[in-house]
Motif scaffolding. Structure first.
Motif, PDB file in Angstrom:
ATOM      1  N   GLY A 291       8.540 -34.408  15.771  1.00 29.31           N
ATOM      2  CA  GLY A 291       7.598 -33.321  16.022  1.00 29.31           C
ATOM      3  C   GLY A 291       6.585 -33.127  14.925  1.00 29.31           C
ATOM      4  N   GLY A 292       6.629 -33.958  13.879  1.00 30.08           N
ATOM      5  CA  GLY A 292       5.641 -33.840  12.822  1.00 30.08           C
ATOM      6  C   GLY A 292       5.769 -32.545  12.061  1.00 30.08           C
ATOM      7  N   ALA A 293       4.641 -32.027  11.581  1.00 24.84           N
ATOM      8  CA  ALA A 293       4.659 -30.852  10.710  1.00 24.84           C
ATOM      9  C   ALA A 293       4.413 -29.553  11.457  1.00 24.84           C
ATOM     10  CB  ALA A 293       3.616 -31.020   9.605  1.00 24.84           C
ATOM     11  N   VAL A 294       4.130 -29.616  12.772  1.00 21.34           N
ATOM     12  CA  VAL A 294       3.850 -28.371  13.495  1.00 21.34           C
ATOM     13  C   VAL A 294       5.082 -27.487  13.554  1.00 21.34           C
ATOM     14  CG1 VAL A 294       3.206 -27.387  15.735  1.00 21.34           C
ATOM     15  CG2 VAL A 294       1.961 -29.353  14.834  1.00 21.34           C
ATOM     16  N   ARG A 295       6.236 -28.068  13.829  1.00 16.92           N
ATOM     17  CA  ARG A 295       7.464 -27.262  13.908  1.00 16.92           C
ATOM     18  C   ARG A 295       7.773 -26.585  12.571  1.00 16.92           C
ATOM     19  NH1 ARG A 295      13.558 -29.412  15.123  1.00 16.92           N
ATOM     20  NH2 ARG A 295      12.849 -30.936  13.583  1.00 16.92           N
ATOM     21  N   PRO A 296       7.739 -27.291  11.440  1.00 16.51           N
ATOM     22  CA  PRO A 296       7.913 -26.588  10.172  1.00 16.51           C
ATOM     23  C   PRO A 296       6.858 -25.507   9.935  1.00 16.51           C
ATOM     24  CG  PRO A 296       8.209 -28.935   9.857  1.00 16.51           C
ATOM     25  CD  PRO A 296       7.713 -28.756  11.253  1.00 16.51           C
ATOM     26  N   CYS A 297       5.608 -25.753  10.353  1.00 13.42           N
ATOM     27  CA  CYS A 297       4.563 -24.752  10.169  1.00 13.42           C
ATOM     28  C   CYS A 297       4.865 -23.489  10.975  1.00 13.42           C
ATOM     29  CB  CYS A 297       3.204 -25.323  10.547  1.00 13.42           C
ATOM     30  SG  CYS A 297       1.808 -24.278  10.066  1.00 13.42           S
ATOM     31  N   LEU A 298       5.401 -23.659  12.166  1.00 16.22           N
ATOM     32  CA  LEU A 298       5.796 -22.497  12.958  1.00 16.22           C
ATOM     33  C   LEU A 298       6.849 -21.672  12.224  1.00 16.22           C
ATOM     34  CD1 LEU A 298       5.984 -24.171  16.482  1.00 16.22           C
ATOM     35  CD2 LEU A 298       4.390 -22.368  15.808  1.00 16.22           C
ATOM     36  N   ARG A 299       7.777 -22.348  11.565  1.00 16.58           N
ATOM     37  CA  ARG A 299       8.814 -21.636  10.805  1.00 16.58           C
ATOM     38  C   ARG A 299       8.235 -20.976   9.554  1.00 16.58           C
ATOM     39  NH1 ARG A 299      14.312 -23.067  11.413  1.00 16.58           N
ATOM     40  NH2 ARG A 299      14.505 -23.322   9.156  1.00 16.58           N
ATOM     41  N   ALA A 300       7.233 -21.604   8.947  1.00 13.26           N
ATOM     42  CA  ALA A 300       6.559 -20.965   7.814  1.00 13.26           C
ATOM     43  C   ALA A 300       5.837 -19.702   8.270  1.00 13.26           C
ATOM     44  CB  ALA A 300       5.592 -21.947   7.170  1.00 13.26           C
ATOM     45  N   LEU A 301       5.240 -19.748   9.454  1.00 16.18           N
ATOM     46  CA  LEU A 301       4.609 -18.545   9.999  1.00 16.18           C
ATOM     47  C   LEU A 301       5.652 -17.467  10.297  1.00 16.18           C
ATOM     48  CD1 LEU A 301       1.982 -20.232  12.323  1.00 16.18           C
ATOM     49  CD2 LEU A 301       1.470 -18.724  10.377  1.00 16.18           C
ATOM     50  N   ASP A 302       6.822 -17.877  10.808  1.00 16.19           N
ATOM     51  CA  ASP A 302       7.925 -16.919  10.976  1.00 16.19           C
ATOM     52  C   ASP A 302       8.201 -16.198   9.664  1.00 16.19           C
ATOM     53  OD1 ASP A 302       8.371 -17.661  13.629  1.00 16.19           O
ATOM     54  OD2 ASP A 302      10.023 -19.028  13.140  1.00 16.19           O
ATOM     55  N   ALA A 303       8.269 -16.993   8.584  1.00 10.17           N
ATOM     56  CA  ALA A 303       8.591 -16.434   7.273  1.00 10.17           C
ATOM     57  C   ALA A 303       7.506 -15.475   6.798  1.00 10.17           C
ATOM     58  CB  ALA A 303       8.782 -17.566   6.262  1.00 10.17           C
ATOM     59  N   LEU A 304       6.234 -15.822   7.033  1.00  8.16           N
ATOM     60  CA  LEU A 304       5.149 -14.942   6.603  1.00  8.16           C
ATOM     61  C   LEU A 304       5.170 -13.636   7.386  1.00  8.16           C
ATOM     62  CD1 LEU A 304       2.626 -14.654   4.794  1.00  8.16           C
ATOM     63  CD2 LEU A 304       1.288 -15.540   6.716  1.00  8.16           C
ATOM     64  N   VAL A 305       5.346 -13.722   8.693  1.00 11.22           N
ATOM     65  CA  VAL A 305       5.399 -12.511   9.521  1.00 11.22           C
ATOM     66  C   VAL A 305       6.546 -11.613   9.059  1.00 11.22           C
ATOM     67  CG1 VAL A 305       5.869 -11.653  11.855  1.00 11.22           C
ATOM     68  CG2 VAL A 305       4.290 -13.565  11.520  1.00 11.22           C
ATOM     69  N   GLU A 306       7.713 -12.223   8.797  1.00  4.76           N
ATOM     70  CA  GLU A 306       8.880 -11.449   8.359  1.00  4.76           C
ATOM     71  C   GLU A 306       8.649 -10.815   6.993  1.00  4.76           C
ATOM     72  OE1 GLU A 306      12.852  -9.927   8.480  1.00  4.76           O
ATOM     73  OE2 GLU A 306      11.440 -10.615  10.005  1.00  4.76           O
ATOM     74  N   SER A 307       8.074 -11.557   6.062  1.00  6.15           N
ATOM     75  CA  SER A 307       7.825 -11.015   4.731  1.00  6.15           C
ATOM     76  C   SER A 307       6.809  -9.883   4.779  1.00  6.15           C
ATOM     77  CB  SER A 307       7.348 -12.129   3.798  1.00  6.15           C
ATOM     78  OG  SER A 307       7.163 -11.653   2.489  1.00  6.15           O
ATOM     79  N   ALA A 308       5.774 -10.038   5.596  1.00  6.09           N
ATOM     80  CA  ALA A 308       4.779  -8.977   5.730  1.00  6.09           C
ATOM     81  C   ALA A 308       5.388  -7.729   6.359  1.00  6.09           C
ATOM     82  CB  ALA A 308       3.608  -9.479   6.579  1.00  6.09           C
ATOM     83  N   ARG A 309       6.290  -7.941   7.318  1.00 10.21           N
ATOM     84  CA  ARG A 309       6.895  -6.820   8.030  1.00 10.21           C
ATOM     85  C   ARG A 309       7.872  -6.057   7.139  1.00 10.21           C
ATOM     86  NH1 ARG A 309       9.353  -9.401  12.528  1.00 10.21           N
ATOM     87  NH2 ARG A 309       7.364  -9.165  13.614  1.00 10.21           N
ATOM     88  N   THR A 310       8.668  -6.782   6.358  1.00  7.60           N
ATOM     89  CA  THR A 310       9.750  -6.146   5.593  1.00  7.60           C
ATOM     90  C   THR A 310       9.380  -5.846   4.146  1.00  7.60           C
ATOM     91  OG1 THR A 310      10.662  -8.279   4.891  1.00  7.60           O
ATOM     92  CG2 THR A 310      11.434  -7.384   7.008  1.00  7.60           C
ATOM     93  N   GLY A 311       8.374  -6.554   3.619  1.00  6.96           N
ATOM     94  CA  GLY A 311       8.051  -6.405   2.209  1.00  6.96           C
ATOM     95  C   GLY A 311       8.941  -7.209   1.290  1.00  6.96           C
ATOM     96  N   ARG A 312       9.878  -7.994   1.863  1.00  5.46           N
ATOM     97  CA  ARG A 312      10.759  -8.813   1.048  1.00  5.46           C
ATOM     98  C   ARG A 312      10.100 -10.157   0.757  1.00  5.46           C
ATOM     99  NH1 ARG A 312      14.742  -6.690   4.637  1.00  5.46           N
ATOM    100  NH2 ARG A 312      14.654  -8.610   5.867  1.00  5.46           N
ATOM    101  N   PRO A 313      10.027 -10.567  -0.499  1.00  2.00           N
ATOM    102  CA  PRO A 313       9.388 -11.851  -0.810  1.00  2.00           C
ATOM    103  C   PRO A 313      10.221 -13.020  -0.297  1.00  2.00           C
ATOM    104  CG  PRO A 313      10.385 -10.904  -2.774  1.00  2.00           C
ATOM    105  CD  PRO A 313      10.479  -9.859  -1.708  1.00  2.00           C
TER     106      PRO A 313
END
Length: 299
Positions: free
Chosen positions: A250-272
């Motif tokens: 799947g190349g790098a798109v699948r990891p990028c989706l998970r990185a976006l998951d992490a950014l959304v979660e960090s923005a939502r919770t304030g946890r680095p």
């Protein structure tokens, strides 16, 4: 999350852009690039609009994703943070310690979330391996090798990358190697814990001493022939020997989706996130130490 994309090269076209369109919790607001025509073409391909100004894009977004050379990324990301945007950064965050520190300070001052997209830290198979090894004790040594044919005869989307030609594999894939070894082995002891040597082409060999007492080695190159290319990592210690699993399809798109998951979660919770800009800064500091220890390149 309303998010903008900065960059129009292969990484933006093949990885960041498709992931931003596909992710269920992001809305791609627009694209900005240093070449207006390329930005317009990519925006049309992704079904969004091109922006004439990066600052106008920042004003319309909650977050921005970067697919730019590191020393173009760093000052723009600092401006985005000051505008209140959360950041999905590419690695390395900068190729100077001063640039990385200024970016980290801007993120801290603005109180925004940041995630650095170290691909292997977000691919499910390799991310799980790093997490498992980071929870184990007694590691004595580790190694990470990344032999790439980008400038060794392969026809890749990145073979025309000027910043990779200038900085070499150390700065392009060296961050990936460090992102695998630092979590289980710990930070390095300081400048005295770094030894570096050159090999053929842009090959660099690095030996590191970690605060845990463990040692590690890294070898990276973009100038090996395609038949010699490989990515490997290994740890040895009280738990035995463990080897980095292969990344799934799947190349790098699948990891990028998970990185976006992490950014959304960090923005939502304030946890680095563990791969935030502060970790990106530390990676830049270590790579700069390696550069200082290297003998001059033969011309």
């Amino acid at each position: 999350m309303r998010i903008g994309l900065l960059g129009t090269g292969p990484w933006a076209r093949l990885t960041q852009g498709p992931a931003l369109v596909e992710h269920p919790e992001t809305e791609l607001v627009g694209v900005w690039g240093r070449r207006a025509q390329a930005a317009a073409e990519l925006a049309g391909h992704l079904g969004t609009r091109a922006y004439d100004s990066a600052d106008e894009l920042f004003a319309d977004c909650e977050a921005v994703a970067f697919a730019l050379p590191p020393d173009v990324q760093a000052p723009l990301a600092a401006r985005a943070a000051a505008a209140g945007c959360h950041l999905l950064l590419d690695k390395p965050v900068a190729t100077t310690v001063a640039g990385a520190r200024e970016l980290a300070a801007a993120v801290e001052s603005a109180g925004v979330a940041s995630v650095v997209f170290f691909t292997l830290r977000f691919a499910p198979e390799t991310a799980a391996w790093v997490a498992a090894q980071s929870g184990a004790d007694g590691w004595l040594t580790g190694r990470a090798d990344w032999f790439s044919p980008v400038f060794g005869g392969a026809d890749t989307p990145y073979s025309d990358s000027l910043w990779r030609m200038e900085r070499g594999a150390l700065w392009d894939v060296g961050p990936h190697a460090l992102s695998l070894l630092l979590p289980p082995l710990g930070d390095i002891t300081g400048p005295e814990g770094v030894v570096a040597a050159r090999g053929p082409g842009d090959m660099v060999h690095v030996a590191l001493r970690h605060v845990s007492g463990a040692s590690s080695t890294i070898t990276v190159s973009h100038t090996v022939p395609p038949q010699a290319s490989v990515v490997t990592a290994e740890l040895r210690g009280a738990a035995g020997v463990t080897t980095l699993p292969e990344r799934g399809d799947g190349g790098a798109v699948r990891p990028c989706l998970r990185a976006l998951d992490a950014l959304v979660e960090s923005a939502r919770t304030g946890r680095p996130h563990p791969c935030d800009v502060r970790f990106g800064l530390r990676v830049t500091e270590i790579l700069a130490l390696v550069d200082e220890k290297l003998p001059p390149a033969h011309r």
